[in-house]
Design an enzyme around this catalytic site. Structure first.
Site: not given
Length: 310
Positions: A41, A107-108, A235, A254, A276, A278
């Site tokens: 995404l 992810s997506h 970060d 995550d 997520h 990382d």
């Protein structure tokens, strides 16, 4: 005494310098079939000097892999993104004559890659899901609850996210790709993922937090994910992921996807000390210094595929 100590230090440093630098064997990442990286995404190929897959394509290519970075809609349904990816897979196969590809989706990008493997298994050697939303995300469920379809809040949110998606697409050279934030959110929700899995079940665990089929219709399935939303104080994105991670309660996650939801096929690990971003070596390499470098995980996966003749 002090002189002996200094001599010991100098000798130790000389020994360390003299040791051969750690290296990977030639061809370590040289898979039989090309590797295609599929973003998630709000993802992209490259914006200026920043890659979505930060440093990963070059690291894979360094020891023999042929690597392609797909560009699909930053926001849209899994099916729309899947058809876009399928078109690119066909082009890559035509250009290389390889016959198949190894898909790695983040992810997506996980469900997006699974769609292609489901509708054209003959073109896919393997699917690797990294932090994949394979059984939905509670973050998407919350967004749907807060801004249900047809509401003013939904219209405002969709307008903002669609605009952002178009801007990301334009900056990364993917202008013209359709964006649909509502469709993406539905696809990433628990209910939307369940509907998708009923049509495309391959590799998905049949239990709540188990492993799925390692191989189905000739396609090999793998997954790994992180389970620590906050990993690096430098970060600027980590605080936001720590906040969204609260949506999962005490379940491992995550920051955007629970560990159980990320599982697909052979689970390499679902509890790396990564969030997520990382998982794709973001933000610009600011990851957990006490965990395996994310780039190493992709190199290891390429080697794993190579050893399987993929």
């Amino acid at each position: 005494m002090q002189n002996r100590f200094m001599k010991w230090i100098v000798a130790a440093l000389v020994t360390i310098v003299a040791l051969p630098a750690p290296s990977w064997a030639a061809g370590y990442t040289q898979t039989k079939y090309p590797i295609v990286l599929v973003h998630g995404l709000f993802g992209f190929d490259r914006i200026g000097l920043v890659e979505y897959w930060y440093g990963i394509p070059a690291a894979l290519r360094s020891d023999g892999a042929r690597v392609y970075v797909a560009q699909v809609s930053a926001t849209n349904s899994t099916e729309v993104r899947g058809e876009q990816l399928l078109s690119q897979v066909k082009q890559i196969i035509a250009a290389t004559g390889a016959g198949k590809v190894n898909l790695i989706g983040h992810s997506h990008g996980g469900p997006t890659a699974r769609y292609v493997a489901s509708v054209r298994p003959d073109l896919v050697a393997s699917v690797t899901s990294v932090g994949g939303v394979n059984k939905g995300s509670k973050v998407a469920d919350i967004l749907i609850g807060v801004a249900p379809d047809g509401s003013l809040s939904n219209a405002v949110l969709a307008s903002i996210t669609n605009g952002l998606s178009q801007f990301i697409s334009f900056l990364s050279g993917g202008s013209g790709l359709p964006q649909n934030a509502n469709a993406a959110n539905v696809s990433l929700s628990t209910a939307g993922s369940l509907r998708f899995n009923q049509k495309h079940p391959y590799g998905v665990p049949t239990t709540s937090c188990g492993e799925g089929a390692y191989q189905a219709r000739g396609v090999h399935y793998f997954s790994w994910s992180g389970a620590k939303p906050y990993t690096n104080a430098l970060d600027i994105v980590d605080p936001a992921l720590a906040l969204t991670g609260l949506a999962f309660g005490f379940a491992k996650n995550d920051g955007l996807v629970s560990s159980c939801s990320s599982r697909l096929g052979r689970v390499i690990r679902d509890d790396y000390s990564m969030n997520h971003l990382d998982e794709v070596n973001q933000t610009i390499g600011l990851t957990n210094i006490f965990e395996t470098n994310p780039v190493t995980l992709y190199r290891q996966q390429a080697n794993r595929l190579r050893n399987l003749g993929l």
